[in-house]
Design a protein around this motif. Sequence first.
Motif, PDB file in Angstrom:
ATOM      1  N   VAL A  36      79.445  -1.152  49.231  1.00 13.91           N
ATOM      2  CA  VAL A  36      80.596  -1.763  48.559  1.00 13.91           C
ATOM      3  C   VAL A  36      80.171  -2.353  47.217  1.00 13.91           C
ATOM      4  N   GLU A  37      79.117  -3.186  47.280  1.00 10.69           N
ATOM      5  CA  GLU A  37      78.586  -3.760  46.043  1.00 10.69           C
ATOM      6  C   GLU A  37      78.098  -2.667  45.101  1.00 10.69           C
ATOM      7  N   GLY A  38      77.514  -1.640  45.706  1.00 12.95           N
ATOM      8  CA  GLY A  38      76.958  -0.545  44.922  1.00 12.95           C
ATOM      9  C   GLY A  38      78.020   0.118  44.064  1.00 12.95           C
ATOM     10  N   LEU A  39      79.191   0.393  44.653  1.00 16.60           N
ATOM     11  CA  LEU A  39      80.261   1.038  43.887  1.00 16.60           C
ATOM     12  C   LEU A  39      80.777   0.133  42.778  1.00 16.60           C
ATOM     13  N   GLU A  40      80.884  -1.160  43.098  1.00 17.91           N
ATOM     14  CA  GLU A  40      81.314  -2.107  42.064  1.00 17.91           C
ATOM     15  C   GLU A  40      80.352  -2.083  40.887  1.00 17.91           C
ATOM     16  N   ALA A  41      79.065  -2.157  41.222  1.00 13.89           N
ATOM     17  CA  ALA A  41      78.042  -2.180  40.174  1.00 13.89           C
ATOM     18  C   ALA A  41      78.063  -0.891  39.356  1.00 13.89           C
ATOM     19  N   LEU A  42      78.290   0.227  40.040  1.00 14.62           N
ATOM     20  CA  LEU A  42      78.367   1.522  39.350  1.00 14.62           C
ATOM     21  C   LEU A  42      79.460   1.513  38.298  1.00 14.62           C
ATOM     22  N   ARG A  43      80.644   1.044  38.711  1.00 16.38           N
ATOM     23  CA  ARG A  43      81.788   1.059  37.802  1.00 16.38           C
ATOM     24  C   ARG A  43      81.564   0.113  36.644  1.00 16.38           C
ATOM     25  N   ARG A  44      80.907  -1.004  36.933  1.00 17.07           N
ATOM     26  CA  ARG A  44      80.692  -2.015  35.920  1.00 17.07           C
ATOM     27  C   ARG A  44      79.593  -1.597  34.953  1.00 17.07           C
ATOM     28  N   GLU A  45      78.500  -1.066  35.500  1.00 18.79           N
ATOM     29  CA  GLU A  45      77.309  -0.897  34.676  1.00 18.79           C
ATOM     30  C   GLU A  45      77.058   0.510  34.181  1.00 18.79           C
ATOM     31  N   LYS A  46      77.728   1.480  34.796  1.00 17.50           N
ATOM     32  CA  LYS A  46      77.512   2.879  34.407  1.00 17.50           C
ATOM     33  C   LYS A  46      76.025   3.181  34.155  1.00 17.50           C
ATOM     34  N   PRO A  47      75.200   3.078  35.193  1.00 17.64           N
ATOM     35  CA  PRO A  47      73.762   3.297  35.007  1.00 17.64           C
ATOM     36  C   PRO A  47      73.456   4.771  34.739  1.00 17.64           C
ATOM     37  N   ASP A  48      72.210   5.057  34.362  1.00 16.78           N
ATOM     38  CA  ASP A  48      71.811   6.441  34.112  1.00 16.78           C
ATOM     39  C   ASP A  48      71.431   7.163  35.393  1.00 16.78           C
ATOM     40  N   MET A  64      79.169   5.959  50.259  1.00 12.96           N
ATOM     41  CA  MET A  64      79.155   5.586  48.850  1.00 12.96           C
ATOM     42  C   MET A  64      78.924   6.815  47.975  1.00 12.96           C
ATOM     43  N   PHE A  65      78.020   7.668  48.405  1.00 11.09           N
ATOM     44  CA  PHE A  65      77.714   8.867  47.637  1.00 11.09           C
ATOM     45  C   PHE A  65      78.948   9.756  47.518  1.00 11.09           C
ATOM     46  N   GLN A  66      79.665   9.898  48.623  1.00 10.87           N
ATOM     47  CA  GLN A  66      80.843  10.748  48.589  1.00 10.87           C
ATOM     48  C   GLN A  66      81.895  10.189  47.634  1.00 10.87           C
ATOM     49  N   LEU A  68      81.337   8.323  45.074  1.00  9.78           N
ATOM     50  CA  LEU A  68      80.809   8.485  43.722  1.00  9.78           C
ATOM     51  C   LEU A  68      81.117   9.888  43.197  1.00  9.78           C
ATOM     52  N   ARG A  69      80.879  10.879  44.042  1.00 10.26           N
ATOM     53  CA  ARG A  69      81.072  12.249  43.586  1.00 10.26           C
ATOM     54  C   ARG A  69      82.551  12.601  43.401  1.00 10.26           C
ATOM     55  N   LYS A  70      83.415  11.852  44.083  1.00  9.47           N
ATOM     56  CA  LYS A  70      84.844  12.125  43.972  1.00  9.47           C
ATOM     57  C   LYS A  70      85.454  11.497  42.730  1.00  9.47           C
ATOM     58  N   ASP A  71      84.764  10.483  42.205  1.00  5.09           N
ATOM     59  CA  ASP A  71      85.312   9.726  41.090  1.00  5.09           C
ATOM     60  C   ASP A  71      84.887  10.377  39.774  1.00  5.09           C
ATOM     61  N   PRO A  72      85.847  10.913  39.020  1.00  4.51           N
ATOM     62  CA  PRO A  72      85.476  11.637  37.799  1.00  4.51           C
ATOM     63  C   PRO A  72      84.706  10.774  36.799  1.00  4.51           C
ATOM     64  N   GLU A  73      84.922   9.458  36.875  1.00 10.45           N
ATOM     65  CA  GLU A  73      84.212   8.558  35.966  1.00 10.45           C
ATOM     66  C   GLU A  73      82.727   8.454  36.320  1.00 10.45           C
ATOM     67  N   LEU A  74      82.420   8.688  37.598  1.00  5.98           N
ATOM     68  CA  LEU A  74      81.057   8.432  38.071  1.00  5.98           C
ATOM     69  C   LEU A  74      80.306   9.688  38.490  1.00  5.98           C
ATOM     70  N   LEU A 114      91.617  19.797  48.128  1.00  6.52           N
ATOM     71  CA  LEU A 114      90.411  19.534  48.903  1.00  6.52           C
ATOM     72  C   LEU A 114      89.381  18.875  48.005  1.00  6.52           C
ATOM     73  N   THR A 115      88.510  18.078  48.613  1.00  3.19           N
ATOM     74  CA  THR A 115      87.450  17.513  47.799  1.00  3.19           C
ATOM     75  C   THR A 115      86.120  18.043  48.276  1.00  3.19           C
ATOM     76  N   LYS A 116      85.142  17.923  47.429  1.00  6.29           N
ATOM     77  CA  LYS A 116      83.886  18.617  47.641  1.00  6.29           C
ATOM     78  C   LYS A 116      82.783  17.734  47.094  1.00  6.29           C
ATOM     79  N   TYR A 117      81.690  17.656  47.795  1.00 13.90           N
ATOM     80  CA  TYR A 117      80.598  16.823  47.320  1.00 13.90           C
ATOM     81  C   TYR A 117      79.399  17.700  47.036  1.00 13.90           C
ATOM     82  N   THR A 118      78.795  17.496  45.932  1.00 13.58           N
ATOM     83  CA  THR A 118      77.562  18.236  45.692  1.00 13.58           C
ATOM     84  C   THR A 118      76.419  17.488  46.343  1.00 13.58           C
ATOM     85  N   ILE A 119      75.313  18.173  46.497  1.00 15.99           N
ATOM     86  CA  ILE A 119      74.174  17.522  47.119  1.00 15.99           C
ATOM     87  C   ILE A 119      73.509  16.570  46.126  1.00 15.99           C
ATOM     88  N   PRO A 120      72.787  15.545  46.642  1.00 17.36           N
ATOM     89  CA  PRO A 120      72.139  14.602  45.732  1.00 17.36           C
ATOM     90  C   PRO A 120      71.070  15.277  44.867  1.00 17.36           C
TER      91      PRO A 120
END
Lengths: 143, 401
Positions: A36-48, A64-66, A68-74, A114-120
């Motif tokens: 939960v915190e991880g997604l918040e931080a992702l949206r806030r900080e846009k890390p590399d 969280m990974f799923q 992330l991959r669904k969110d076009p911003e991330l 449908l949604t789709k997740y790529t591998i890490p």
Amino acid sequence: MSKRVLIVDDEPDIVTFLSAVLEENGYTSTSAKDGVEGLEALRREKPDLVLLDLMMPKKSGIAMFQELRKDPELSHIPVVVVTGVSEVTGVDFRNFMYKQPLKDEKKFAETTGLTKYTIPDGYVEKPIDPDELIKAVKKALKE
Amino acid sequence: MAMELKNLLVIDDEAPILEMLEMSLASEGYHVLTAESGSHGLQVFKQHRPKLVLTDIKMPEMDGIEVLKRIKTMDRDTEVIVITGHGDMDSAISAIRHGASDFITKPIRDEILMLALERAKEKVRIHQQLRDYTENLEEKIEVCKVELKRAEAELIKNERLASIGETVAGLAHYIKNILTGLRGGMYMVNRGMAGDKPKMLQDGWAMVQRNIEKVSQLVLDLLQYSKDRVPERSMCRPNDIARDAMDLFQEKAGLHGIVLKAFFDEGLEEAYTDQEALYRVLLNLISNAIDACIFDPDTGKAWEVVLRTTLEEQNGQGRLVFEVSDNGTGMTDEVKAKLFSRFFSTKGGQGTGLGLLVTQKIIKELGGEISVDSTEGQGTTFTVRLDLQTPADHAPGVDER
Ligand SMILES: Nc1ncnc2c1ncn2[C@@H]1O[C@H](COP(=O)(O)OP(=O)(O)O)[C@@H](O)[C@H]1O
Ligand SMILES: [Mg+2]
């Protein structure tokens, strides 16, 4: 400017260790202790890059990974999974790997709903070997 | 290109397309196997076991989806790319559902085909890595288990310890986490010294200490559990013990947004009991309560852990009551049933499943009782009751209960 890495792990010791290894190799890092915190931080900080533990309280690394991959911003942010062992993780991990990537994800999602997740973009196992970790990080960052 | 990734099976019922594909793929360095029907394709597959398969969807007799399904049951690590007619999204979706790694549409463009093959090869490699990785881990765990078994063999002096073998894997994971902490701490100490970074050195050292502490706690718990102990009683102040135990968790609770509350009965002054043992009991109960909040997915809650002490009077006998409540995960009936069993933990590598076992044993040795009340999703309360007692209760000739 040095690249910024977000570490998502519930074990404070692992976070401290990972950030020390990153610092030694010229990266900067921030951390979050669950999905939960991880997604918040992702949206806030846009890390590399994200270093992601799989088994965490509240929201697992997989969930969280799923998201992330669904969110076009991330979805473009590379993710390296840092995982310990447990049967639970083993099973999830495998299921998760067998989701097959598509050619044109966005179009596919739009036309089919449908949604789709790529591998890490990388995996590192615990106990963490600093050299291995940095190798995976560099590869995921295409350095 | 790794040897086995050179082999590629192409299945298409139209001879001209098959020929064209064979030519362009061969010129890219692939060793191309061809088949002009689904059933022939499966035969070739069985014989040569290529890791990459390219198949047309629309074929008479056996279609590409069926070929895909059968290949995936024979070897699910094989990557199958399907060729669909232009605009035939339905077949493409169906193929992906059945595990195809990709689809390309007719008319086939070379660069798209090569791209799809590159991606498929990457996936084959990742699957292989993952398999190696899993095998590797299993080996490592085996080593760990053997080590623990050896240690255990030395330790088994009575029935109770024999049970460690049952869940050696869970403990191995816990110990592995400790090892990670120790190694990480050492890395930081070394780097901190080499690079003259006092902060890193300090953090690393703290990490080493913390993990050594964890090992000592584990050993203490194991000993505590394995030995029959006679309580070491003295006159002590239960409220002080409770406060000390609580203070230890202030930082961790704060970090996770959990509020710790204390309600101490001022009427409770002294008890003749085992101070160390009681302190351990409270540490275990409070740490479980905090974990229950940390693991709680319901982030809308304002988590709190409440520690309450009460002086109870029953038939002229004073009784000391400790209550530890949380509004965290609560427990399912299944968890409730296994709560006090050996090494039962729902916390993966973060738990040993020894806490409550030790807690229960201590309380039994002190002649008290422990009870639990828990609702899934709402929270849990553990209650410990102990007779206050005086030194006179333990004068020579009076049996310890
Ligand atoms: N306050 C609590 N709320 C919810 N579950 C609890 C609580 N206390 C204990 N449990 C459950 O009982 C299990 C065993 O606890 P314990 O013996 O202390 O081992 P550990 O804490 O190492 O897992 C825990 O893993 C957890 O599932
Ligand atoms: Mg516990």
